[in-house]
Design a protein around this motif. Structure first.
Motif, PDB file in Angstrom:
ATOM      1  N   MET A   1       0.772  -1.157   0.044  1.00 33.72           N
ATOM      2  CA  MET A   1      -0.134  -0.063  -0.099  1.00 33.72           C
ATOM      3  C   MET A   1       0.928   1.220   0.257  1.00 33.72           C
ATOM      4  N   ALA A   2       0.508   2.153  -0.783  1.00 32.71           N
ATOM      5  CA  ALA A   2       1.143   3.505  -0.938  1.00 32.71           C
ATOM      6  C   ALA A   2       1.235   4.231   0.398  1.00 32.71           C
ATOM      7  N   SER A   3       2.140   5.190   0.700  1.00 31.21           N
ATOM      8  CA  SER A   3       2.007   5.771   1.981  1.00 31.21           C
ATOM      9  C   SER A   3       0.874   6.703   2.347  1.00 31.21           C
ATOM     10  N   ASP A   4      -0.080   7.112   1.373  1.00 32.79           N
ATOM     11  CA  ASP A   4      -1.376   7.456   1.554  1.00 32.79           C
ATOM     12  C   ASP A   4      -2.278   6.496   1.449  1.00 32.79           C
ATOM     13  N   LEU A   5      -3.453   6.494   1.963  1.00 30.51           N
ATOM     14  CA  LEU A   5      -4.441   5.282   1.549  1.00 30.51           C
ATOM     15  C   LEU A   5      -5.269   6.298   0.614  1.00 30.51           C
ATOM     16  N   SER A   6      -5.394   5.390  -0.678  1.00 30.30           N
ATOM     17  CA  SER A   6      -6.053   5.769  -1.794  1.00 30.30           C
ATOM     18  C   SER A   6      -7.386   5.353  -1.930  1.00 30.30           C
ATOM     19  N   VAL A  21     -15.730  12.354   1.419  1.00 27.10           N
ATOM     20  CA  VAL A  21     -14.824  13.522   0.573  1.00 27.10           C
ATOM     21  C   VAL A  21     -14.628  14.649   1.765  1.00 27.10           C
ATOM     22  N   GLU A  22     -15.317  15.058   2.234  1.00 28.33           N
ATOM     23  CA  GLU A  22     -15.055  16.454   3.243  1.00 28.33           C
ATOM     24  C   GLU A  22     -14.271  15.924   4.278  1.00 28.33           C
ATOM     25  N   PRO A  23     -14.586  14.906   5.135  1.00 23.50           N
ATOM     26  CA  PRO A  23     -13.642  14.540   6.429  1.00 23.50           C
ATOM     27  C   PRO A  23     -12.437  14.083   5.732  1.00 23.50           C
ATOM     28  N   SER A  24     -12.159  13.485   4.627  1.00 21.57           N
ATOM     29  CA  SER A  24     -10.724  13.281   4.198  1.00 21.57           C
ATOM     30  C   SER A  24      -9.974  14.209   3.808  1.00 21.57           C
ATOM     31  N   ARG A  25     -10.216  15.441   3.891  1.00 19.18           N
ATOM     32  CA  ARG A  25      -9.556  16.562   3.706  1.00 19.18           C
ATOM     33  C   ARG A  25      -9.035  17.073   4.987  1.00 19.18           C
ATOM     34  N   ASP A  26      -9.548  16.759   6.032  1.00 21.47           N
ATOM     35  CA  ASP A  26      -8.944  16.963   7.196  1.00 21.47           C
ATOM     36  C   ASP A  26      -8.152  15.889   8.126  1.00 21.47           C
ATOM     37  N   VAL A  27      -7.964  14.799   7.339  1.00 14.94           N
ATOM     38  CA  VAL A  27      -7.149  13.411   7.797  1.00 14.94           C
ATOM     39  C   VAL A  27      -5.790  13.415   7.107  1.00 14.94           C
ATOM     40  N   ASP A  28      -4.840  13.318   7.734  1.00 11.07           N
ATOM     41  CA  ASP A  28      -3.458  12.946   6.904  1.00 11.07           C
ATOM     42  C   ASP A  28      -3.349  11.599   6.676  1.00 11.07           C
ATOM     43  N   GLY A 123     -19.574   1.047   8.333  1.00 10.37           N
ATOM     44  CA  GLY A 123     -19.316   2.529   8.667  1.00 10.37           C
ATOM     45  C   GLY A 123     -20.170   2.932  10.027  1.00 10.37           C
ATOM     46  N   PHE A 124     -19.928   2.526  11.162  1.00  9.15           N
ATOM     47  CA  PHE A 124     -20.703   2.755  12.417  1.00  9.15           C
ATOM     48  C   PHE A 124     -19.710   4.077  12.841  1.00  9.15           C
ATOM     49  N   HIS A 125     -19.535   5.118  12.237  1.00 10.03           N
ATOM     50  CA  HIS A 125     -18.578   6.202  12.462  1.00 10.03           C
ATOM     51  C   HIS A 125     -18.834   6.793  13.980  1.00 10.03           C
ATOM     52  N   TYR A 126     -20.075   6.676  14.556  1.00  9.55           N
ATOM     53  CA  TYR A 126     -20.251   7.459  15.755  1.00  9.55           C
ATOM     54  C   TYR A 126     -19.310   6.607  16.850  1.00  9.55           C
ATOM     55  N   ARG A 127     -19.096   5.420  16.623  1.00 13.04           N
ATOM     56  CA  ARG A 127     -18.302   4.558  17.645  1.00 13.04           C
ATOM     57  C   ARG A 127     -16.740   4.995  17.510  1.00 13.04           C
ATOM     58  N   LEU A 128     -16.198   5.867  16.721  1.00 14.48           N
ATOM     59  CA  LEU A 128     -14.817   6.260  16.798  1.00 14.48           C
ATOM     60  C   LEU A 128     -14.862   7.982  17.428  1.00 14.48           C
ATOM     61  N   HIS A 129     -15.827   8.418  17.720  1.00 12.69           N
ATOM     62  CA  HIS A 129     -16.024   9.913  18.118  1.00 12.69           C
ATOM     63  C   HIS A 129     -15.642   9.703  19.858  1.00 12.69           C
ATOM     64  N   GLY A 130     -14.689  10.594  20.109  1.00 11.81           N
ATOM     65  CA  GLY A 130     -14.341  10.504  21.642  1.00 11.81           C
ATOM     66  C   GLY A 130     -15.883  10.436  22.727  1.00 11.81           C
ATOM     67  N   PHE A 131     -16.750  11.250  22.146  1.00 11.01           N
ATOM     68  CA  PHE A 131     -17.974  11.342  22.897  1.00 11.01           C
ATOM     69  C   PHE A 131     -18.477   9.791  23.395  1.00 11.01           C
ATOM     70  N   THR A 132     -18.651   8.842  22.095  1.00 11.77           N
ATOM     71  CA  THR A 132     -19.015   7.613  22.458  1.00 11.77           C
ATOM     72  C   THR A 132     -18.146   6.831  23.180  1.00 11.77           C
ATOM     73  N   GLU A 292      -9.403   7.877  10.229  1.00  8.35           N
ATOM     74  CA  GLU A 292      -8.104   7.983  10.720  1.00  8.35           C
ATOM     75  C   GLU A 292      -8.302   6.557  11.439  1.00  8.35           C
ATOM     76  N   HIS A 293      -9.010   5.786  12.081  1.00 10.00           N
ATOM     77  CA  HIS A 293      -9.026   4.526  12.417  1.00 10.00           C
ATOM     78  C   HIS A 293      -8.732   3.605  11.548  1.00 10.00           C
ATOM     79  N   VAL A 294      -9.747   3.739  10.360  1.00  6.42           N
ATOM     80  CA  VAL A 294      -9.413   2.666   9.254  1.00  6.42           C
ATOM     81  C   VAL A 294      -8.130   2.809   8.740  1.00  6.42           C
ATOM     82  N   ALA A 295      -7.583   3.936   8.399  1.00  4.75           N
ATOM     83  CA  ALA A 295      -6.064   4.159   7.896  1.00  4.75           C
ATOM     84  C   ALA A 295      -5.097   3.413   9.047  1.00  4.75           C
TER      85      ALA A 295
END
Length: 330
Positions: A1-6, A21-28, A123-132, A292-295
């Protein structure tokens, strides 16, 4: 896999933009490189509007050797076919929730991941939020004492899901339990383990009686305590995303559980004493945390709470809710 996850997306609907698309722009370390749609012209318009370098039909995205992960922003009825095809093409897969339409097809995705040596996630995204994570920490801490009762109300305001919406289409795997009820099942399993469906009753959609506009179910926890779940498209003007836990030592109330960034709150009280009174952190986005978690787990090979093999159990409980309510699983 390349250094960036495509990442390549299948499905040019609004969720693809909001959740990927929108959140990917804030994730290295991640980038969305391609969009595929049944109508290539629609994919091209999406790519041009959001400045994505590649576009085409679904097969074009799966054939691209530079794509590491495919995000399925498709109706649930199509997830199994396209997830399996993507895994067989050597791609990892992130399915928009739910993982699939039922436990059998969900298991097909998990099995394909195991057979191909690729990873599949739901994609149960809510599980990765600090609040959850904090919410589950409080539940696990013992501060509530013995759990006497759990109440979950995940109701969408009545004016949101309108005729023509795919969530009202039985051919596409629609229904309230499929859409928001699966979150409730996932949360119960995360906090208390595997439940048993005791009762369920559904309000059906006149134009498609396969669709539950609202389902009320009682799930029995391993301790014997009841978890009362409402999944609804016909909520009041405000809707609800609430969790209430009544314990022998303290009570818990959490709001905006499905999307913590929408002002989630957590409050634990014991009589007149306030033990916990917290809000979700400003600016934290559950979809960015998910990326971030998946990467990270793809980079180090560690297990994930989003792994498809775990998500199969959630869909089997969803199947049971529908059966007990007198409906066929999707």
């Amino acid at each position: 896999m390349a250094s960036d996850l495509s990442i390549g997306i299948l499905g040019a609907g609004g969720i693809a933009e909001r959740a990927m698309v929108e959140p990917s722009r804030d994730v290295d370390g991640v980038r969305v490189d391609a969009i595929g749609a049944r109508d290539p012209a629609r994919a091209r318009a999406f790519a041009e509007r959001l400045d994505l370098p590649k576009h085409g039909d679904y097969e074009t995205i799966l054939a691209d050797p530079d794509i590491d992960l495919v995000y399925l922003a498709l109706p649930p009825i199509t997830h199994a076919e396209w997830a399996v095809r993507a895994l067989q093409a050597g791609k990892h897969v992130l399915c928009e929730k739910p993982l699939s339409v039922n436990g059998t097809t969900a298991a097909a995705i998990a099995d394909a991941a195991a057979e191909t040596g690729r990873r599949a996630f739901v994609g149960f995204h809510y599980r990765l939020h600090g609040f959850t994570q904090r919410l589950l920490e409080v539940i696990a801490s013992g501060a509530l004492g013995d759990v006497d009762r759990v109440d979950i109300d995940f109701s969408i305001p009545h004016f949101v899901v309108k005729p023509g919406n795919i969530r009202l289409d039985g051919d596409l795997g629609g229904g309230a339990v499929m859409d928001v009820g699966c979150y409730a099942v996932d949360l119960i399993r995360a906090a208390w383990g595997e439940p048993v469906v005791e009762s369920a009753a559904a309000v059906l959609y006149d134009d498609d009686p396969r669709i539950d506009l609202q389902t009320d179910a009682v799930l029995r926890l391993g301790s014997g305590a009841p978890a009362r779940v409402r999944a609804s498209f016909i909520g009041n003007d405000q809707g609800a995303m609430s969790l209430r836990v009544t314990g022998s030592a303290a009570d818990l109330v959490a709001t905006s559980v499905i999307v913590p960034q929408w002002g989630a709150t957590l409050r634990v009280t014991a009589g007149d004493d306030v033990l916990v009174d917290e809000n979700a952190a400003d600016g934290e986005n559950s979809y960015a945390r998910q990326l971030e978690h998946v990467a990270a787990v793809l980079a180090d090979g560690s297990p994930s709470i989003l792994d498809a093999a775990r998500g199969v159990g959630t869909m089997r409980v969803v199947d049971d809710i529908y059966r007990v309510a007198g409906l066929e699983p999707r």
